[in-house]
Design a protein around this motif. Structure first.
Motif, mmCIF file in Angstrom:
data_model
loop_
_atom_site.group_PDB
_atom_site.id
_atom_site.type_symbol
_atom_site.label_atom_id
_atom_site.label_comp_id
_atom_site.label_asym_id
_atom_site.label_seq_id
_atom_site.Cartn_x
_atom_site.Cartn_y
_atom_site.Cartn_z
ATOM 1 N N LEU A 145 11.916 14.141 -49.464
ATOM 2 C CA LEU A 145 11.329 15.328 -48.842
ATOM 3 C C LEU A 145 10.963 15.109 -47.382
ATOM 4 O O LEU A 145 11.189 15.978 -46.541
ATOM 5 C CB LEU A 145 10.069 15.781 -49.613
ATOM 6 N N GLY A 146 10.390 13.966 -47.072
ATOM 7 C CA GLY A 146 10.009 13.688 -45.683
ATOM 8 C C GLY A 146 11.214 13.673 -44.760
ATOM 9 O O GLY A 146 11.185 14.249 -43.661
ATOM 10 N N LEU A 147 12.284 13.027 -45.187
ATOM 11 C CA LEU A 147 13.501 12.960 -44.371
ATOM 12 C C LEU A 147 14.137 14.337 -44.231
ATOM 13 O O LEU A 147 14.578 14.720 -43.138
ATOM 14 C CB LEU A 147 14.487 11.965 -44.979
ATOM 15 N N LEU A 148 14.172 15.096 -45.315
ATOM 16 C CA LEU A 148 14.738 16.444 -45.256
ATOM 17 C C LEU A 148 13.892 17.354 -44.367
ATOM 18 O O LEU A 148 14.429 18.193 -43.637
ATOM 19 C CB LEU A 148 14.873 17.036 -46.655
ATOM 20 N N THR A 149 12.572 17.198 -44.401
ATOM 21 C CA THR A 149 11.696 17.972 -43.517
ATOM 22 C C THR A 149 11.991 17.647 -42.060
ATOM 23 O O THR A 149 12.069 18.546 -41.206
ATOM 24 C CB THR A 149 10.211 17.699 -43.840
ATOM 25 N N LEU A 150 12.180 16.378 -41.760
ATOM 26 C CA LEU A 150 12.527 15.977 -40.384
ATOM 27 C C LEU A 150 13.822 16.640 -39.936
ATOM 28 O O LEU A 150 13.916 17.151 -38.815
ATOM 29 C CB LEU A 150 12.657 14.460 -40.284
ATOM 30 N N MET A 151 14.824 16.634 -40.803
ATOM 31 C CA MET A 151 16.120 17.215 -40.443
ATOM 32 C C MET A 151 16.043 18.732 -40.342
ATOM 33 O O MET A 151 16.591 19.335 -39.415
ATOM 34 C CB MET A 151 17.186 16.805 -41.466
ATOM 35 N N SER A 152 15.365 19.359 -41.306
ATOM 36 C CA SER A 152 15.328 20.814 -41.374
ATOM 37 C C SER A 152 14.376 21.431 -40.353
ATOM 38 O O SER A 152 14.747 22.351 -39.628
ATOM 39 C CB SER A 152 14.913 21.238 -42.790
ATOM 40 N N ASP A 153 13.158 20.936 -40.297
ATOM 41 C CA ASP A 153 12.119 21.571 -39.484
ATOM 42 C C ASP A 153 12.001 21.022 -38.068
ATOM 43 O O ASP A 153 11.475 21.698 -37.189
ATOM 44 C CB ASP A 153 10.759 21.456 -40.179
ATOM 45 N N TYR A 154 12.435 19.787 -37.855
ATOM 46 C CA TYR A 154 12.280 19.158 -36.545
ATOM 47 C C TYR A 154 13.610 18.928 -35.825
ATOM 48 O O TYR A 154 13.624 18.406 -34.721
ATOM 49 C CB TYR A 154 11.529 17.825 -36.677
ATOM 50 N N GLY A 155 14.704 19.259 -36.457
ATOM 51 C CA GLY A 155 16.012 19.069 -35.839
ATOM 52 C C GLY A 155 16.381 17.607 -35.663
ATOM 53 O O GLY A 155 17.175 17.253 -34.793
ATOM 54 N N ALA A 156 15.808 16.742 -36.496
ATOM 55 C CA ALA A 156 16.089 15.303 -36.391
ATOM 56 C C ALA A 156 17.513 15.009 -36.838
ATOM 57 O O ALA A 156 18.015 15.586 -37.799
ATOM 58 C CB ALA A 156 15.104 14.500 -37.234
ATOM 59 N N ARG A 157 18.129 14.125 -36.116
ATOM 60 C CA ARG A 157 19.412 13.545 -36.530
ATOM 61 C C ARG A 157 19.091 12.131 -36.980
ATOM 62 O O ARG A 157 18.365 11.407 -36.301
ATOM 63 C CB ARG A 157 20.390 13.556 -35.368
ATOM 64 N N LEU A 158 19.638 11.738 -38.120
ATOM 65 C CA LEU A 158 19.285 10.454 -38.722
ATOM 66 C C LEU A 158 20.523 9.650 -39.078
ATOM 67 O O LEU A 158 21.572 10.217 -39.390
ATOM 68 C CB LEU A 158 18.451 10.684 -39.983
ATOM 69 N N ALA A 159 20.361 8.329 -39.044
ATOM 70 C CA ALA A 159 21.417 7.417 -39.480
ATOM 71 C C ALA A 159 20.761 6.162 -40.050
ATOM 72 O O ALA A 159 19.652 5.789 -39.635
ATOM 73 C CB ALA A 159 22.344 7.059 -38.323
ATOM 74 N N TRP A 160 21.455 5.530 -40.978
ATOM 75 C CA TRP A 160 20.962 4.298 -41.579
ATOM 76 C C TRP A 160 22.100 3.302 -41.638
ATOM 77 O O TRP A 160 23.220 3.652 -42.004
ATOM 78 C CB TRP A 160 20.467 4.545 -43.003
ATOM 79 N N ILE A 161 21.786 2.070 -41.302
ATOM 80 C CA ILE A 161 22.746 0.978 -41.459
ATOM 81 C C ILE A 161 22.130 -0.043 -42.415
ATOM 82 O O ILE A 161 21.000 -0.501 -42.202
ATOM 83 C CB ILE A 161 23.093 0.315 -40.113
ATOM 84 N N PHE A 162 22.862 -0.371 -43.455
ATOM 85 C CA PHE A 162 22.467 -1.393 -44.427
ATOM 86 C C PHE A 162 23.378 -2.593 -44.194
ATOM 87 O O PHE A 162 24.602 -2.451 -44.212
ATOM 88 C CB PHE A 162 22.664 -0.887 -45.857
ATOM 89 N N SER A 163 22.793 -3.762 -43.990
ATOM 90 C CA SER A 163 23.592 -4.968 -43.779
ATOM 91 C C SER A 163 22.884 -6.161 -44.411
ATOM 92 O O SER A 163 21.673 -6.119 -44.639
ATOM 93 C CB SER A 163 23.830 -5.205 -42.284
ATOM 94 N N PRO A 164 23.644 -7.217 -44.698
ATOM 95 C CA PRO A 164 23.009 -8.396 -45.294
ATOM 96 C C PRO A 164 21.926 -8.956 -44.364
ATOM 97 O O PRO A 164 22.106 -9.015 -43.152
ATOM 98 C CB PRO A 164 24.167 -9.386 -45.431
#
Length: 186
Positions: A145-164
């Motif tokens: 919900l927090g991430l979706l709120t950032l994207m929906s209400d704040y226009g946030a663009r997000l990315a995640w990188i997972f690495s060893p």
């Protein structure tokens, strides 16, 4: 193996001139109070350039603070023991942040499953779906919900990188985010 979710261009060259804060794990233990205090500090620091307008300053400080707090809370809540590194910068109307921490393999897998769901589709529609699902089953955690709120209400663009990570049983998670911060001209 390295895995990317979200907006790829966020992770490329984002932090060339960033301010960096490290939250060390130690005798005081990282906790929720560190999230709000650190978010307030970063929001104050980056909102200063908008101080000529009280409304612009308040809006910038609120948006930056909300974003930073949400990302640091997630890092604290889901991290494996160790430090959290926060890097932030601002350029023409855009605040950018990168939060890095290690998680265990099970946490990484669960988070990747969540991201595979919330990074496709319209964030506003997904937010409503998640709110309804949480209302029907309030005991479910990690809904995004927090991430979706950032994207929906704040226009946030997000990315995640997972690495060893350095330790074999850990995965390094780098969370990248940017939000538009505008200045109105009176």
């Amino acid at each position: 193996m390295t895995t990317l979710f979200g907006t790829p261009e966020l992770a490329i060259g984002m932090m060339e001139s960033a301010s960096r804060v490290r939250l060390y794990d130690g005798p005081l233990d990282l906790s929720w109070r560190h999230c709000a205090t650190t978010a307030d500090f970063i929001a104050d620091l980056f909102a200063l350039r908008f101080q000529s307008s009280r409304n612009d300053y308040r809006e910038a400080r609120h948006s930056i603070g909300y974003l930073v707090n949400e990302l640091i809370e997630n890092a604290v809540k889901f991290r494996a023991p160790g430090e959290i590194v926060i890097e932030a910068s601002m350029d023409s109307g855009c605040f950018k942040i990168k939060v890095s921490n290690d998680v265990d393999g099970e946490t990484a897998s669960g988070f990747q499953n969540l991201l595979a769901t919330i990074t496709v589709g319209d964030p506003s529609d997904l937010l409503i779906e998640r709110i309804e699902a949480n209302a029907a089953n309030p005991d479910v955690g990690g809904s995004g919900l927090g991430l979706l709120t950032l994207m929906s209400d704040y226009g946030a663009r997000l990315a995640w990188i997972f690495s060893p990570a350095d330790q074999s049983d850990r995965i390094c998670v780098e969370t990248y985010a940017s939000i538009p911060i505008s200045q109105t001209h009176n």
